[in-house]
Enzyme design. Structure first.
Site, short mmCIF file in Angstrom:
data_model
loop_
_atom_site.label_atom_id
_atom_site.label_comp_id
_atom_site.label_asym_id
_atom_site.label_seq_id
_atom_site.Cartn_x
_atom_site.Cartn_y
_atom_site.Cartn_z
N GLN A 26 0.91 -1.23 0.03
CA GLN A 26 -0.47 0.15 -0.27
C GLN A 26 0.79 1.02 -0.19
OE1 GLN A 26 -3.03 -1.75 3.18
NE2 GLN A 26 -3.94 -0.73 2.17
N HIS A 127 0.69 -9.78 4.36
CA HIS A 127 -0.39 -8.75 4.58
C HIS A 127 -0.75 -8.82 2.95
CE1 HIS A 127 -1.74 -4.69 6.27
NE2 HIS A 127 -3.01 -5.02 5.31
N ASN A 171 -2.06 -10.51 8.10
CA ASN A 171 -2.93 -9.91 8.34
C ASN A 171 -4.84 -10.00 8.24
OD1 ASN A 171 -3.68 -6.63 8.80
ND2 ASN A 171 -4.33 -6.78 6.63
N GLU A 172 -5.25 -9.74 9.02
CA GLU A 172 -7.01 -10.09 8.65
C GLU A 172 -7.17 -11.80 8.45
OE1 GLU A 172 -8.44 -6.69 6.77
OE2 GLU A 172 -8.08 -5.69 8.43
O1 IFM Z 1 -6.19 -1.18 4.33
C1 IFM Z 1 -6.77 -1.55 4.64
C2 IFM Z 1 -5.70 -2.22 4.89
O2 IFM Z 1 -4.85 -3.57 4.66
C3 IFM Z 1 -6.42 -3.45 5.91
N1 IFM Z 1 -6.73 -2.97 7.12
C4 IFM Z 1 -8.23 -2.76 6.61
C5 IFM Z 1 -7.99 -1.71 5.70
C6 IFM Z 1 -8.77 -0.31 5.39
O3 IFM Z 1 -9.59 -0.78 4.42
#
Ligand code: IFM
Length: 437
Positions: A26, A127, A171-172
């Site tokens: 990002q 991520h 991540n997530e």
């Molecule tokens: O930008 C994302 C991130 O990569 C993962 N969690 C949510 C953020 C906002 O949408």
């Protein structure tokens, strides 16, 4: 409207960890060996937006890969004591089995610079992005592919571990496979948990820093509160995305609707803290195939001019959900909002930190908070949502801290804040626009 000016003064516990978060793809730019980069080059990427009005490839993103030295200075100047970042597997292993030592040296330099500034670094090992070659082999959809991740971590971990204060394996990881049930989704969910557990145990060989995987903690809510079906499906959504993971990590039991349960001793207890990414609440509509219903129209804040990012601010969901996580320390590894008008961010921050403090008062062991995000960045398909404490000019890559960054810096310095602090940074309340047509 919330009266943010009358918020009582609050203080956080001694040693509370204050920071911000980002992710490699990002912000870095030119992440050319990743599956995400590859997807962004395909015509299908623009299927929903043929005019390319909102969708864009990541391109140079924030050009952080080049500007990382300045960004370390920036993080320090904003008073952050911690920083959550991710390392791009596709840079370190662009071709299967071949290590790029220059990419590794880059990350080692970044980590060393952060540590020299006294900033605690939390590293995310996966991520959302991974090498294109891994994706072509089936990615995490194939259980056997975990061996590639294992080989990569075995190479990486001994080199970076001395600089890392906290870990997220994935991540997530609870987002994969979405809300649905059944034998097509369960193997992916099981594999994400087992990949997490694999990372957990590997890290333990090299590091004494706490380990977890970040959980996208969505507060599910019945669209029609008195509708029995909406309520039941709300429990279902909460089970498949939240409770399934909590239960598995606590007990080693992988209990998922539509398949026979499995027991995995490697998964049991494979966490040292709960890593919570919290944003908004979502409505469950039992009558929709995807269950994800529209939010209350009167609570939608039109923060940016595209529909899919209409946010519903729901800070009380943070307090309520953290109460479910009393058995380990908690770090909020992401929380933030995308807003063009920075005053929303100040309100959002004030309310979510108050909600977090309430969880502390109710006995939840919250140890730290990472605002998402340090800077405006690439939001996976678009540059439109502005989550940053720092604005980025995507032509010149100039960084400019917003007022919210100064507000946050004062909170960190004082280890707390009150309504009076908010008043000083928020000279006038924003006018709330109506819902998008
Ligand atoms: O930008 C994302 C991130 O990569 C993962 N969690 C949510 C953020 C906002 O949408």
């Amino acid at each position: 409207m919330y009266d943010v000016f009358s918020l009582p003064a609050i203080r956080f516990p001694e040693g509370f960890v204050w920071g911000s978060a980002t992710a490699g793809h990002q912000i870095e730019g030119d992440n050319i060996h990743s599956q995400a980069w590859h997807n962004e080059q395909q015509p299908e990427f623009y299927r929903d937006d043929p005019e390319r009005a909102t969708r864009a490839p990541s391109g140079k993103a924030c050009d952080h890969f080049r500007l990382y030295r300045d960004d370390v200075e920036l993080i320090a100047s904003l008073g952050h004591r911690a920083y959550r970042m991710s390392i791009e597997w596709s840079r370190i292993e662009p071709v299967e089995g071949r290590w790029d030592h220059r990419a590794l040296a880059h990350y080692l330099d970044l980590l060393e610079r952060l540590v020299r500034k006294g900033i605690q670094v939390f590293v995310t090992l996966h991520h959302f992005t991974h090498p294109l070659w891994f994706e072509r082999l089936g990615g995490f959809g194939k259980a056997d592919n975990r061996r590639f991740f294992e080989r990569y971590l075995t190479f990486l971990l001994p080199q970076i571990s001395p600089m890392v204060s906290g870990w997220n394996v994935i991540n997530e990881f609870n987002q994969w496979g979405g809300l649905t049930a059944g034998p097509t989704v369960a193997p992916l969910k099981f594999n994400m948990l087992r990949t997490h557990a694999l990372g957990y145990h590997l890290i333990k060989r090299y590091s004494s820093a706490p380990v977890s995987s970040a959980h996208a903690f969505i507060h599910w809510f019945p669209r029609r509160f008195h509708d029995d079906l909406d309520r039941r499906m709300t429990d279902f959504a909460d089970f498949t995305t939240n409770e399934f993971f909590f239960h598995a990590l606590r007990t080693g039991e992988l209990v998922y609707p539509g398949v026979d349960a499995e027991y995995d001793p490697e998964v049991k207890g494979s966490l040292d803290f709960w890593s919570v990414n919290y944003y908004t609440r979502h409505m469950v509509d039992a009558r929709l195939a995807g269950l994800d219903g529209p939010r209350f129209a009167h609570k939608l804040l039109q923060m940016i001019p595209i529909r899919f990012y209409l946010e519903e601010m729901y800070p009380e969901g943070l307090t309520a959900n953290l109460e479910r996580l009393r058995d380990y320390p908690v770090y909020i590894t992401e929380n933030g909002c995308c807003a063009d008008d920075d005053r929303f961010r100040i309100v959002y921050l004030a309310l979510h930190l108050s909600a977090l403090h309430e969880a502390l008062e109710r006995g939840v062991d919250v140890r730290g908070y990472f605002y998402w995000s340090l800077m405006d960045n690439y939001e996976w398909t678009t540059f439109i949502p502005r989550f940053g404490l720092v604005a980025v000019d995507f032509q010149t890559f100039r960084r400019s801290p917003k007022t919210s960054a100064l507000f946050y810096r004062e909170i960190i310095r004082d280890n707390g804040f009150g309504g009076e602090t908010v008043r000083r940074y928020l000279d006038a309340l924003p006018t709330l626009p109506g819902p998008v047509a």
